[in-house]
Design an enzyme around this catalytic site. Structure first.
Site, PDB file in Angstrom:
ATOM      1  N   CYS A  74     -29.694  -6.673 -18.378  1.00  0.00           N
ATOM      2  CA  CYS A  74     -29.728  -6.586 -16.915  1.00  0.00           C
ATOM      3  C   CYS A  74     -29.102  -7.836 -16.302  1.00  0.00           C
ATOM      4  O   CYS A  74     -29.526  -8.960 -16.586  1.00  0.00           O
ATOM      5  CB  CYS A  74     -31.179  -6.434 -16.451  1.00  0.00           C
ATOM      6  SG  CYS A  74     -31.408  -6.593 -14.676  1.00  0.00           S
ATOM      7  N   SER A  75     -28.119  -7.653 -15.459  1.00  0.00           N
ATOM      8  CA  SER A  75     -27.435  -8.805 -14.861  1.00  0.00           C
ATOM      9  C   SER A  75     -28.380  -9.628 -13.979  1.00  0.00           C
ATOM     10  O   SER A  75     -28.287 -10.860 -13.964  1.00  0.00           O
ATOM     11  CB  SER A  75     -26.213  -8.359 -14.063  1.00  0.00           C
ATOM     12  OG  SER A  75     -26.606  -7.537 -12.973  1.00  0.00           O
TER      13      SER A  75
END
Length: 115
Positions: A10-11
């Protein structure tokens, strides 16, 4: 020490981790998809966050619809159990320091724990 419930794919989660590390914080990373929190741990997180279970759920995930978690008659214990059994449903990242916790949306929110 800050415990970060983290998903490396997840960024936003990666950004939160980077912000904490760049600020010099000591971080314990918990990859919650590999090591899901227990029911009791999720209850504690919800209390620290002052959130209801549904508010901590990723409602756009397939599992949310497949498990009919949008049913407003479901009790909190059912929602918590669903997150334990399907940790992908848990919003991320979550940062905890002592008796304080924040959801890192936006990621900069995790820096509140440094005060």
């Amino acid at each position: 020490m800050i415990r970060l419930y983290h998903n490396p794919r997840c960024s936003k989660s990666r950004e939160a981790l980077s912000l904490l590390e760049n600020a010099g914080a000591e971080v314990e990373v918990v990859e919650y998809l590999k090591h899901p929190p227990s029911y009791e741990e999720l209850e504690r997180l919800l209390a620290l966050l002052n959130m209801e279970p549904r508010d901590l759920m990723r409602q756009k995930e397939e599992e949310y619809a497949e498990l009919y978690l949008d049913d407003i008659t479901l009790e909190p214990r059912h929602l918590i159990t669903a997150m334990v059994d399907n940790p992908k449903l848990i919003e991320r990242p979550i940062a905890v320091r002592g008796e304080r916790a924040v959801v890192g949306r936006p990621p900069e929110r995790v820096l509140q724990l440094l005060d």
